[in-house]
Design an enzyme around this catalytic site. Structure first.
Site, short mmCIF file in Angstrom:
data_model
loop_
_atom_site.label_atom_id
_atom_site.label_comp_id
_atom_site.label_asym_id
_atom_site.label_seq_id
_atom_site.Cartn_x
_atom_site.Cartn_y
_atom_site.Cartn_z
N TYR A 91 -5.98 10.58 -14.02
CA TYR A 91 -5.07 10.38 -13.42
C TYR A 91 -3.87 11.50 -13.32
CZ TYR A 91 -6.57 5.27 -13.69
OH TYR A 91 -7.46 4.23 -13.88
N HIS A 132 -15.20 6.03 -18.22
CA HIS A 132 -14.75 6.10 -16.79
C HIS A 132 -16.02 6.18 -15.88
CE1 HIS A 132 -10.90 6.92 -14.69
NE2 HIS A 132 -11.49 6.00 -13.90
N SER A 140 -15.24 0.96 -17.92
CA SER A 140 -14.91 0.55 -16.59
C SER A 140 -16.21 0.71 -15.68
CB SER A 140 -13.81 1.63 -16.01
OG SER A 140 -13.60 1.29 -14.81
N ASP A 174 -2.16 1.19 -18.55
CA ASP A 174 -3.53 1.88 -18.42
C ASP A 174 -3.22 3.22 -17.43
OD1 ASP A 174 -6.28 1.59 -18.08
OD2 ASP A 174 -5.83 1.71 -16.03
P1 NAP Z 1 -4.17 -2.35 -7.23
O1 NAP Z 1 -3.23 -2.61 -8.13
O2 NAP Z 1 -4.81 -3.37 -6.61
O3 NAP Z 1 -3.10 -2.18 -6.03
C1 NAP Z 1 -2.08 -1.07 -6.09
C2 NAP Z 1 -1.35 -0.98 -4.99
O4 NAP Z 1 -0.77 -2.08 -4.54
C3 NAP Z 1 -0.16 0.32 -5.07
O5 NAP Z 1 -0.18 1.12 -3.67
C4 NAP Z 1 1.00 -0.68 -4.85
O6 NAP Z 1 2.04 0.09 -4.23
C5 NAP Z 1 0.69 -1.99 -4.43
N1 NAP Z 1 1.22 -3.17 -4.99
C6 NAP Z 1 1.37 -3.40 -6.20
N2 NAP Z 1 2.22 -4.57 -6.22
C7 NAP Z 1 2.25 -4.86 -5.10
C8 NAP Z 1 3.14 -6.11 -4.37
N3 NAP Z 1 3.55 -6.89 -5.35
N4 NAP Z 1 3.21 -5.94 -3.14
C9 NAP Z 1 2.70 -5.18 -2.33
N5 NAP Z 1 1.97 -4.18 -2.77
C10 NAP Z 1 1.83 -4.19 -4.22
O7 NAP Z 1 -4.93 -1.09 -7.13
P2 NAP Z 1 -4.95 0.43 -7.85
O8 NAP Z 1 -3.67 0.77 -8.33
O9 NAP Z 1 -6.38 1.08 -7.25
O10 NAP Z 1 -5.79 -0.26 -9.31
C11 NAP Z 1 -4.88 -0.77 -10.45
C12 NAP Z 1 -5.01 0.07 -11.69
O11 NAP Z 1 -6.20 -0.06 -12.07
C13 NAP Z 1 -4.52 1.48 -11.34
O12 NAP Z 1 -3.34 1.95 -11.49
C14 NAP Z 1 -5.52 2.24 -12.60
O13 NAP Z 1 -4.50 2.05 -13.69
C15 NAP Z 1 -6.79 1.11 -12.63
N6 NAP Z 1 -7.95 1.60 -12.08
C16 NAP Z 1 -9.03 1.98 -12.65
C17 NAP Z 1 -9.83 2.48 -12.00
C18 NAP Z 1 -11.08 2.81 -12.90
O14 NAP Z 1 -12.31 3.35 -12.08
N7 NAP Z 1 -11.19 2.74 -14.07
C19 NAP Z 1 -9.92 2.67 -10.65
C20 NAP Z 1 -8.87 2.44 -9.88
C21 NAP Z 1 -7.69 1.64 -10.63
P3 NAP Z 1 3.87 0.12 -4.88
O15 NAP Z 1 3.56 1.23 -5.73
O16 NAP Z 1 4.37 0.38 -3.56
O17 NAP Z 1 3.66 -1.24 -5.58
#
Ligand code: NAP
Length: 263
Positions: A64, A130, A163, A59
């Site tokens: 980004y 988005h 999204s 994704d």
């Molecule tokens: P998330 O996946 O809920 O959390 C990511 C955070 O959790 C990162 O800082 C990561 O740090 C940590 N993490 C991941 N695996 C872990 C584990 N096993 N143990 C402890 N910490 C862990 O939230 P997000 O990155 O906000 O959202 C996920 C994805 O969704 C994004 O990367 C993006 O692709 C997409 N997104 C889309 C939108 C939208 O509006 N469409 C908005 C937000 C996000 P580390 O790097 O240290 O693992």
């Protein structure tokens, strides 16, 4: 991990997808800790590990930062191994750390063409509008999902969606496209009716922020396992997009998902 149907699109996705916001952007994110972008070697090795672990969906988004451009270079020669989901409508300015949103037909079309170029490919497997929070504005006033459908008819996109950030917007997006991406985690389950509706109508569901952007906490001593059990326990969920640049977390996430699915 076995691949799963992505609604009725014909695409088959892994239950965990790799979110790549941390490949290209450090500012304006609600993550618990500051971090540095991974080097090209680190990002390449994370992608190789993801593929080895059975992940087939990446994704990304124009919002980004350099994520799309970096992926374009990193995925050279292995495009066919992956499904790529990108987005359109949010433009992030790295200098100010601010986003603005444009949903006109002209902009969405240019944005998709730019994503194709940056990613070095002739088709995007999934493109999502988005949202700026006012989901219905993008859908109804600007016809942003209709624009994606036109691009799908031209063969540039295989599946369209949005999204979303509201129940009304999620339901409208399901009626007008192939899939939605919604937030769903231990701390926030307000958009569950959208996931329920997708299960009934056979549409794809991507979960964003499954670990509450790294803030997931629970009564148990393993919030990752508890989060994934809860989310993957819903039959409407196709794939959890977890953002990580840590190979140990990536492996832990895939193991937790496999355990949740085989429980
Ligand atoms: P998330 O996946 O809920 O959390 C990511 C955070 O959790 C990162 O800082 C990561 O740090 C940590 N993490 C991941 N695996 C872990 C584990 N096993 N143990 C402890 N910490 C862990 O939230 P997000 O990155 O906000 O959202 C996920 C994805 O969704 C994004 O990367 C993006 O692709 C997409 N997104 C889309 C939108 C939208 O509006 N469409 C908005 C937000 C996000 P580390 O790097 O240290 O693992």
């Amino acid at each position: 991990m076995d691949l799963r149907d992505f609604g009725t699109t014909g695409l088959r996705v892994s239950p965990i997808a790799l979110g790549t916001v941390k490949f290209g952007r450090t500012a304006g994110l609600k993550l618990p800790k500051p971090f540095q972008l991974p080097s090209d070697a680190e990002a390449a090795s994370l992608l190789a590990l993801a593929a080895d672990l059975g992940i087939n969906l990446i994704d990304t988004a124009p919002a980004y930062g350099t994520s799309e451009e970096r992926l374009g270079a990193l995925l050279k020669g292995q495009r066919d191994k992956w499904l790529i989901c990108s987005k359109a409508g949010e433009e992030f300015d790295a200098a100010s750390g601010q986003s603005h949103y444009v949903f006109s037909r002209e902009h969405i079309t240019l944005s998709v063409e730019r994503s194709l170029k940056r990613l070095g490919t002739d088709r995007l497997d999934i493109v999502l509008i988005h949202s700026n929070g006012d989901d219905l504005d993008g859908i109804d006033r600007f016809g942003a999902l209709d624009t994606l459908e036109r691009l799908k008819a031209q063969g540039k996109i295989r599946a369209t969606g949005m999204s979303t950030k509201t129940i009304e917007g999620g339901l409208r997006a399901l009626a007008a496209s192939d899939c939605v991406m919604v937030t769903h985690n231990l701390a926030y389950q307000d958009e569950l009716p959208v996931i329920d509706a997708a299960a009934t109508s056979g549409k794809g569901v991507l979960i964003k922020k499954p670990l509450a952007s790294g803030h997931a906490v629970s009564q148990s001593d393993d919030p990752v396992a508890e989060s994934f059990r809860m989310i993957l326990g819903h039959r409407g969920v196709s794939s959890l997009v977890v953002g990580t640049i840590d190979p140990h977390h990536l492996a832990q996430n895939v193991e937790a998902a496999s355990r949740a699915l085989n429980a």
